[in-house]
Design an enzyme around this catalytic site. Structure first.
Site, short mmCIF file in Angstrom:
data_model
loop_
_atom_site.label_atom_id
_atom_site.label_comp_id
_atom_site.label_asym_id
_atom_site.label_seq_id
_atom_site.Cartn_x
_atom_site.Cartn_y
_atom_site.Cartn_z
N GLY A 43 -3.79 48.09 -11.75
CA GLY A 43 -2.38 47.78 -12.06
C GLY A 43 -1.59 49.05 -12.31
N ALA A 44 -1.72 50.01 -11.36
CA ALA A 44 -1.14 51.35 -11.58
C ALA A 44 0.21 51.53 -10.91
CB ALA A 44 -2.11 52.40 -11.05
N THR A 46 3.09 50.20 -11.66
CA THR A 46 4.27 50.12 -12.53
C THR A 46 3.83 50.16 -13.99
OG1 THR A 46 6.28 48.83 -12.97
CG2 THR A 46 4.29 47.57 -12.59
N ILE A 48 2.75 50.65 -17.82
CA ILE A 48 1.81 51.52 -18.54
C ILE A 48 0.80 52.15 -17.56
CG2 ILE A 48 -0.03 51.47 -20.28
CD1 ILE A 48 1.62 49.05 -21.54
N GLY A 49 0.34 51.36 -16.61
CA GLY A 49 -0.65 51.84 -15.65
C GLY A 49 -0.11 52.98 -14.80
N SER A 173 -4.49 44.10 -26.60
CA SER A 173 -3.19 43.91 -27.27
C SER A 173 -3.43 43.51 -28.72
CB SER A 173 -2.41 42.82 -26.57
OG SER A 173 -1.30 42.42 -27.36
N TYR A 201 -2.89 33.96 -23.70
CA TYR A 201 -2.78 35.42 -23.49
C TYR A 201 -3.60 36.15 -24.55
CZ TYR A 201 -0.77 40.11 -23.25
OH TYR A 201 -0.60 41.47 -23.16
N1 LIG Z 1 4.10 45.70 -22.44
C1 LIG Z 1 3.59 45.42 -23.63
O1 LIG Z 1 4.32 45.31 -24.65
C2 LIG Z 1 2.11 45.25 -23.79
C3 LIG Z 1 1.61 45.00 -25.08
C4 LIG Z 1 0.24 44.83 -25.24
C5 LIG Z 1 -0.61 44.93 -24.14
N2 LIG Z 1 -0.10 45.16 -22.89
C6 LIG Z 1 -1.06 45.24 -21.78
O2 LIG Z 1 -0.79 46.41 -21.02
C7 LIG Z 1 -1.27 46.24 -19.67
C8 LIG Z 1 -0.22 46.73 -18.69
O3 LIG Z 1 0.91 45.90 -18.81
P1 LIG Z 1 2.42 46.42 -18.65
O4 LIG Z 1 3.12 46.11 -19.89
O5 LIG Z 1 2.43 47.79 -18.10
O6 LIG Z 1 2.94 45.36 -17.57
P2 LIG Z 1 3.49 45.52 -16.07
O7 LIG Z 1 4.53 46.58 -16.01
O8 LIG Z 1 3.84 44.15 -15.64
O9 LIG Z 1 2.21 46.06 -15.30
C9 LIG Z 1 1.11 45.22 -15.08
C10 LIG Z 1 0.33 45.76 -13.90
O10 LIG Z 1 -0.75 44.84 -13.65
C11 LIG Z 1 -0.68 44.47 -12.28
N3 LIG Z 1 -1.23 43.16 -12.00
C12 LIG Z 1 -0.80 41.94 -12.41
N4 LIG Z 1 -1.54 40.98 -11.86
C13 LIG Z 1 -2.47 41.59 -11.09
C14 LIG Z 1 -3.51 41.14 -10.26
N5 LIG Z 1 -3.76 39.84 -10.06
N6 LIG Z 1 -4.28 42.06 -9.64
C15 LIG Z 1 -4.04 43.39 -9.78
N7 LIG Z 1 -3.05 43.88 -10.53
C16 LIG Z 1 -2.28 42.98 -11.18
C17 LIG Z 1 0.80 44.50 -11.93
O11 LIG Z 1 0.98 44.52 -10.53
P3 LIG Z 1 2.31 43.88 -9.85
O12 LIG Z 1 3.40 44.90 -10.02
O13 LIG Z 1 1.90 43.66 -8.44
O14 LIG Z 1 2.61 42.62 -10.62
C18 LIG Z 1 1.17 45.79 -12.62
O15 LIG Z 1 0.80 46.89 -11.85
C19 LIG Z 1 -1.60 44.75 -19.54
O16 LIG Z 1 -3.01 44.59 -19.63
C20 LIG Z 1 -0.94 44.12 -20.75
O17 LIG Z 1 -1.60 42.95 -21.20
C21 LIG Z 1 1.24 45.32 -22.69
#
Ligand SMILES: NC(=O)c1ccc[n+]([C@@H]2O[C@H](COP(=O)([O-])OP(=O)(O)OC[C@H]3O[C@@H](n4cnc5c(N)ncnc54)[C@H](OP(=O)(O)O)[C@@H]3O)[C@@H](O)[C@H]2O)c1
Length: 323
Positions: A43-44, A46, A48-49, A173, A201
């Protein structure tokens, strides 16, 4: 109190909150060089990744962007190369909603890559997209956020061991604290009315932590360490599925108070590269500092049951299991 005093008071509280938020961000300050090392970030493309992968590329690593959307991933790759000048950034197809895709990714990786120093299980989806099953017939959120990280790590473990010291970082999380994970009903049907989406979740994020605890135990002495983390409340695409007036209100406060994706990537980076944590394994972090976990979720029987149930769900062969 007149209206002006009340408004001034509210404004002051909001400003103090904003300053507090900025001051409490944990930053990775290490100078670790990653030239000659290989890192995988799921998930790199966009959020955090993306910033995690960008940091590894800046440090000179070969970085594999494991993503489901080729176009978005290629775009991220171009941006990372442009910013860092490191051409060693590669896109590989990885869809965490499909065990076949996870297996195909791992097979390709094991056949074509010489080493694996860092694996960041970051890909994840929010609570809102849960009310369906995956192509494998499982709870969609559990599969994307937890089962697939479990499977991927098992399939790449030989490379990680051969490249030791190496690290596995699992993005969890703080929501895990409200989870209601039943080891006897791990893949609870997502359509139950009494089962709110945010608990589903939270369960997937507790899965990441339980996995980390048991993985660390099973990898003891191999030179492969693993830790889990909460990145903070970060304004990313993960909240895009929200609808209605709650979404508008949420976006307003999130824009003001949530941290940036760059700030959100810091603890993942810290756990992947900092010398401070090179001998720490099986722990939970946020803002680049170790945090405690509740006694119930670290109980060996609970952890073992969830591990064994997950082994069944992802269909590990006897050879793929970790003893
Ligand atoms: N944001 C927060 O406040 C927060 C808080 C606690 C934990 N987290 C955790 O942090 C991590 C990153 O999330 P983020 O906030 O950076 O969200 P994000 O911007 O939506 O990024 C999520 C990444 O995961 C990818 N992804 C989703 N479904 C997938 C699948 N089926 N196969 C492969 N890749 C997939 C997305 O790809 P697409 O662009 O193709 O959808 C995107 O690259 C997650 O594990 C999330 O649970 C986030």
């Amino acid at each position: 109190m007149d209206l002006l005093t009340i408004l001034t008071f509210i404004a002051l509280v909001l400003i103090i909150l904003k300053i507090y938020n900025k001051l409490t961000v944990g930053w990775d300050r290490s100078y670790t060089c990653l030239i000659g090392k290989t890192a995988v970030v799921t998930g790199a493309n966009t959020g955090i990744g993306f910033y995690t992968a960008l940091d590894f590329a800046k440090r000179g690593a070969r970085v594999i962007l494991a993503c489901r959307n080729k176009e978005k991933a290629e775009n991220a790759r171009k941006i990372i190369i442009k910013i860092t000048g490191n051409p060693n950034v590669v896109v590989k197809n990885y869809d965490a909603a499909s065990f076949a895709s996870v297996r195909a990714f791992a097979k390709d990786f094991n056949e074509t890559e010489g080493r694996l120093d860092i694996l960041v299980n970051n890909a994840g989806i929010g609570a809102d997209r849960m009310r369906k099953k995956s192509e494998d017939g499982y709870n969609f959120v559990m599969q994307v956020n937890y089962y697939s990280s479990f499977l991927l790590t098992h399939l790449l473990i030989d490379k990680l061991k051969a490249s030791a010291p190496s690290r596995v970082v699992n993005v969890s999380s703080v929501m895990h604290r409200i989870a209601d994970l039943d080891p006897d009903n791990l893949d609870r049907y997502p359509k139950e009315r009494s089962f709110p989406t945010y608990i589903n979740y939270a369960n997937s994020k507790l899965g990441n932590i339980v996995f980390t605890i048991e993985l660390a135990r099973r990898l003891d002495g191999t030179g492969v360490t693993t830790n889990a983390l909460h990145p903070g409340a970060i304004l990313t695409d993960i909240f895009n599925g929200m609808r209605g007036w709650q979404a508008i209100l949420f976006k307003f406060f999130a824009t003001l108070y949530f941290k940036t994706p760059l700030e959100g990537a810091q603890t993942s980076i810290y756990l992947a590269v900092s010398p401070e944590v090179q001998n720490i394994s099986g722990q939970y972090f946020s803002d680049c500092a170790e945090r405690s976990l509740s006694r119930e979720i670290t109980q060996h029987n609970f952890v073992k049951k969830i591990w064994e149930k997950t082994e069944e769900i992802v269909h590990l062969t006897p050879q793929e299991k970790l003893n």
